[in-house]
Scaffold this motif. Sequence first.
Motif, PDB file in Angstrom:
ATOM      1  N   ILE A  47      14.507  39.647  30.433  1.00  0.00           N
ATOM      2  CA  ILE A  47      13.807  40.666  31.199  1.00  0.00           C
ATOM      3  C   ILE A  47      12.449  41.000  30.579  1.00  0.00           C
ATOM      4  O   ILE A  47      12.304  40.992  29.350  1.00  0.00           O
ATOM      5  N   GLY A  48      11.477  41.267  31.431  1.00  0.00           N
ATOM      6  CA  GLY A  48      10.165  41.679  30.958  1.00  0.00           C
ATOM      7  C   GLY A  48      10.218  43.073  30.363  1.00  0.00           C
ATOM      8  O   GLY A  48      10.676  44.022  31.015  1.00  0.00           O
ATOM      9  N   GLU A  49       9.767  43.212  29.118  1.00  0.00           N
ATOM     10  CA  GLU A  49       9.819  44.500  28.438  1.00  0.00           C
ATOM     11  C   GLU A  49       8.615  45.357  28.800  1.00  0.00           C
ATOM     12  O   GLU A  49       7.566  44.853  29.213  1.00  0.00           O
ATOM     13  N   ARG A  50       8.777  46.662  28.621  1.00  0.00           N
ATOM     14  CA  ARG A  50       7.686  47.599  28.907  1.00  0.00           C
ATOM     15  C   ARG A  50       6.450  47.199  28.106  1.00  0.00           C
ATOM     16  O   ARG A  50       6.495  47.115  26.882  1.00  0.00           O
ATOM     17  N   PRO A  51       5.319  46.945  28.761  1.00  0.00           N
ATOM     18  CA  PRO A  51       4.124  46.500  28.035  1.00  0.00           C
ATOM     19  C   PRO A  51       3.472  47.632  27.255  1.00  0.00           C
ATOM     20  O   PRO A  51       3.562  48.802  27.619  1.00  0.00           O
ATOM     21  N   GLY A  52       2.819  47.252  26.165  1.00  0.00           N
ATOM     22  CA  GLY A  52       2.048  48.208  25.389  1.00  0.00           C
ATOM     23  C   GLY A  52       0.592  47.812  25.375  1.00  0.00           C
ATOM     24  O   GLY A  52       0.160  46.921  26.119  1.00  0.00           O
ATOM     25  N   LEU A  53      -0.170  48.449  24.516  1.00  0.00           N
ATOM     26  CA  LEU A  53      -1.606  48.185  24.458  1.00  0.00           C
ATOM     27  C   LEU A  53      -1.946  47.044  23.501  1.00  0.00           C
ATOM     28  O   LEU A  53      -3.120  46.724  23.314  1.00  0.00           O
ATOM     29  N   THR A  54      -0.932  46.420  22.903  1.00  0.00           N
ATOM     30  CA  THR A  54      -1.180  45.235  22.085  1.00  0.00           C
ATOM     31  C   THR A  54      -0.556  43.991  22.699  1.00  0.00           C
ATOM     32  O   THR A  54      -1.111  42.903  22.579  1.00  0.00           O
ATOM     33  N   VAL A  55       0.606  44.140  23.354  1.00  0.00           N
ATOM     34  CA  VAL A  55       1.292  43.000  23.972  1.00  0.00           C
ATOM     35  C   VAL A  55       1.761  43.407  25.367  1.00  0.00           C
ATOM     36  O   VAL A  55       2.502  44.382  25.515  1.00  0.00           O
ATOM     37  N   LEU A  63     -15.701  57.164  21.721  1.00  0.00           N
ATOM     38  CA  LEU A  63     -15.491  55.919  21.000  1.00  0.00           C
ATOM     39  C   LEU A  63     -16.721  55.025  21.117  1.00  0.00           C
ATOM     40  O   LEU A  63     -17.454  55.094  22.113  1.00  0.00           O
ATOM     41  N   PRO A  64     -16.926  54.142  20.165  1.00  0.00           N
ATOM     42  CA  PRO A  64     -17.966  53.123  20.331  1.00  0.00           C
ATOM     43  C   PRO A  64     -17.655  52.246  21.543  1.00  0.00           C
ATOM     44  O   PRO A  64     -16.480  52.046  21.891  1.00  0.00           O
ATOM     45  N   THR A  65     -18.664  51.720  22.181  1.00  0.00           N
ATOM     46  CA  THR A  65     -18.474  50.946  23.412  1.00  0.00           C
ATOM     47  C   THR A  65     -17.516  49.774  23.253  1.00  0.00           C
ATOM     48  O   THR A  65     -16.626  49.590  24.097  1.00  0.00           O
ATOM     49  N   PRO A  66     -17.601  48.942  22.199  1.00  0.00           N
ATOM     50  CA  PRO A  66     -16.654  47.823  22.082  1.00  0.00           C
ATOM     51  C   PRO A  66     -15.198  48.280  21.991  1.00  0.00           C
ATOM     52  O   PRO A  66     -14.310  47.676  22.593  1.00  0.00           O
ATOM     53  N   ALA A  67     -14.944  49.360  21.234  1.00  0.00           N
ATOM     54  CA  ALA A  67     -13.575  49.852  21.110  1.00  0.00           C
ATOM     55  C   ALA A  67     -13.063  50.395  22.439  1.00  0.00           C
ATOM     56  O   ALA A  67     -11.910  50.178  22.821  1.00  0.00           O
ATOM     57  N   LEU A  68     -13.908  51.096  23.166  1.00  0.00           N
ATOM     58  CA  LEU A  68     -13.506  51.646  24.462  1.00  0.00           C
ATOM     59  C   LEU A  68     -13.247  50.529  25.464  1.00  0.00           C
ATOM     60  O   LEU A  68     -12.258  50.566  26.212  1.00  0.00           O
ATOM     61  N   ALA A  69     -14.105  49.509  25.468  1.00  0.00           N
ATOM     62  CA  ALA A  69     -13.922  48.389  26.393  1.00  0.00           C
ATOM     63  C   ALA A  69     -12.632  47.632  26.094  1.00  0.00           C
ATOM     64  O   ALA A  69     -11.892  47.235  27.013  1.00  0.00           O
ATOM     65  N   SER A  70     -12.327  47.451  24.806  1.00  0.00           N
ATOM     66  CA  SER A  70     -11.099  46.764  24.421  1.00  0.00           C
ATOM     67  C   SER A  70      -9.869  47.563  24.868  1.00  0.00           C
ATOM     68  O   SER A  70      -8.896  46.989  25.376  1.00  0.00           O
ATOM     69  N   PHE A  71      -9.915  48.877  24.677  1.00  0.00           N
ATOM     70  CA  PHE A  71      -8.804  49.735  25.098  1.00  0.00           C
ATOM     71  C   PHE A  71      -8.587  49.639  26.605  1.00  0.00           C
ATOM     72  O   PHE A  71      -7.458  49.489  27.086  1.00  0.00           O
ATOM     73  N   ARG A  72      -9.677  49.712  27.369  1.00  0.00           N
ATOM     74  CA  ARG A  72      -9.551  49.661  28.826  1.00  0.00           C
ATOM     75  C   ARG A  72      -9.026  48.313  29.302  1.00  0.00           C
ATOM     76  O   ARG A  72      -8.236  48.246  30.252  1.00  0.00           O
ATOM     77  N   LEU A  73      -9.422  47.242  28.645  1.00  0.00           N
ATOM     78  CA  LEU A  73      -8.925  45.914  29.011  1.00  0.00           C
ATOM     79  C   LEU A  73      -7.431  45.811  28.759  1.00  0.00           C
ATOM     80  O   LEU A  73      -6.674  45.328  29.620  1.00  0.00           O
ATOM     81  N   ASP A  74      -6.975  46.269  27.606  1.00  0.00           N
ATOM     82  CA  ASP A  74      -5.550  46.189  27.291  1.00  0.00           C
ATOM     83  C   ASP A  74      -4.732  47.106  28.198  1.00  0.00           C
ATOM     84  O   ASP A  74      -3.612  46.766  28.584  1.00  0.00           O
ATOM     85  N   ALA A  75      -5.277  48.266  28.546  1.00  0.00           N
ATOM     86  CA  ALA A  75      -4.577  49.159  29.473  1.00  0.00           C
ATOM     87  C   ALA A  75      -4.457  48.515  30.850  1.00  0.00           C
ATOM     88  O   ALA A  75      -3.415  48.625  31.517  1.00  0.00           O
ATOM     89  N   ALA A  76      -5.513  47.819  31.290  1.00  0.00           N
ATOM     90  CA  ALA A  76      -5.468  47.140  32.581  1.00  0.00           C
ATOM     91  C   ALA A  76      -4.435  46.015  32.570  1.00  0.00           C
ATOM     92  O   ALA A  76      -3.700  45.807  33.548  1.00  0.00           O
ATOM     93  N   ARG A  77      -4.356  45.284  31.467  1.00  0.00           N
ATOM     94  CA  ARG A  77      -3.356  44.221  31.359  1.00  0.00           C
ATOM     95  C   ARG A  77      -1.946  44.784  31.423  1.00  0.00           C
ATOM     96  O   ARG A  77      -1.048  44.202  32.046  1.00  0.00           O
ATOM     97  N   ALA A  78      -1.728  45.930  30.780  1.00  0.00           N
ATOM     98  CA  ALA A  78      -0.404  46.562  30.811  1.00  0.00           C
ATOM     99  C   ALA A  78      -0.046  47.009  32.225  1.00  0.00           C
ATOM    100  O   ALA A  78       1.081  46.805  32.686  1.00  0.00           O
ATOM    101  N   ARG A  79      -1.002  47.613  32.935  1.00  0.00           N
ATOM    102  CA  ARG A  79      -0.741  48.031  34.324  1.00  0.00           C
ATOM    103  C   ARG A  79      -0.443  46.826  35.205  1.00  0.00           C
ATOM    104  O   ARG A  79       0.484  46.855  36.034  1.00  0.00           O
ATOM    105  N   ASP A  80      -1.225  45.766  35.044  1.00  0.00           N
ATOM    106  CA  ASP A  80      -0.995  44.568  35.858  1.00  0.00           C
ATOM    107  C   ASP A  80       0.380  43.977  35.585  1.00  0.00           C
ATOM    108  O   ASP A  80       1.058  43.502  36.503  1.00  0.00           O
ATOM    109  N   ALA A  81       0.797  43.985  34.322  1.00  0.00           N
ATOM    110  CA  ALA A  81       2.112  43.430  33.973  1.00  0.00           C
ATOM    111  C   ALA A  81       3.230  44.182  34.672  1.00  0.00           C
ATOM    112  O   ALA A  81       4.229  43.599  35.105  1.00  0.00           O
ATOM    113  N   VAL A  82       3.083  45.497  34.795  1.00  0.00           N
ATOM    114  CA  VAL A  82       4.107  46.322  35.452  1.00  0.00           C
ATOM    115  C   VAL A  82       4.115  46.120  36.964  1.00  0.00           C
ATOM    116  O   VAL A  82       5.172  46.013  37.588  1.00  0.00           O
ATOM    117  N   HIS A  83       2.921  46.057  37.566  1.00  0.00           N
ATOM    118  CA  HIS A  83       2.830  46.098  39.030  1.00  0.00           C
ATOM    119  C   HIS A  83       2.739  44.727  39.696  1.00  0.00           C
ATOM    120  O   HIS A  83       3.062  44.598  40.879  1.00  0.00           O
TER     121      HIS A  83
END
Length: 253
Positions: free
Chosen positions: A168-176, A30-50
């Motif tokens: 209740i907090g819903e299962r997070p995704g890569l957009t919300v 992936l282009p760097t901006p798209a990859l960085a955006s994906f990783r940021l949203d994935a990190a936010r989803a993990r943080d929301a769960v844990h």
Amino acid sequence: MSDDLTRDPFARLRQATRARIGLGRSGAGLPTPALASFRLDAARARDAVHAPLDVAALQAELSEFETLALRSAAADRSIYLRRPDLGRKLAEEDRAGLAKGDYDLAFVICDGLSSAAVAAHAGATLRAAHEALPDLSIAPVAIVIQGRVAVGDEVGQGLGARMVAVLIGERPGLTVADSLGIYLTYNPRSGCPDSDRNCLSNIHLSGGQTPAQAASKLAWLVREARRLGLTGTKLKEEAPTLAASETTAIPKE
């Protein structure tokens, strides 16, 4: 056709969705901006769960309400994620400590799979729901750590409530990552099937239902549930959509 659309045929589609489409590629990746955006949203989803829910901060935010701090039978987050069944039950000592009353409705707030959703939206949603239901007797607000939807059945039953609404907090995704859900159950009891519940989901400020809109729909469902004596598949949510700028107050019946 504009130069932007000629260069990027997916540009128009991106204006209509938050989905990741037409990201392009850089070599085999992936282009760097798209990859960085994906990783940021994935990190936010993990943080929301844990991330743990700050119960003291939530109680302070809800200082106008009487609140109860409870725990499910899942002793910690790791057990909660691996044993959904334990998140559906209260810890034995907390179940025994509930004082039975006579209430129309009990609100239960669970961290679920996104403490971020609860921290961001539970207070505003609860406050709007209270304002929309001024004529109902409402139990103390229960805050359940490591809780899943069904834990509300034990809380509602233990408090003597004829209905329970679980925020209740819903299962997070890569957009919300901070989406809140509400589950309403008439006659809450242990072993209640999910088909006996009504759900309002996608409560957040990034294109979902606002807390005010969700509270208005919940109030409609509560009144219909009282009239019919049921919730679930036999109760269809047909409430009018409330504009974000409208009040949530609903006249008494």
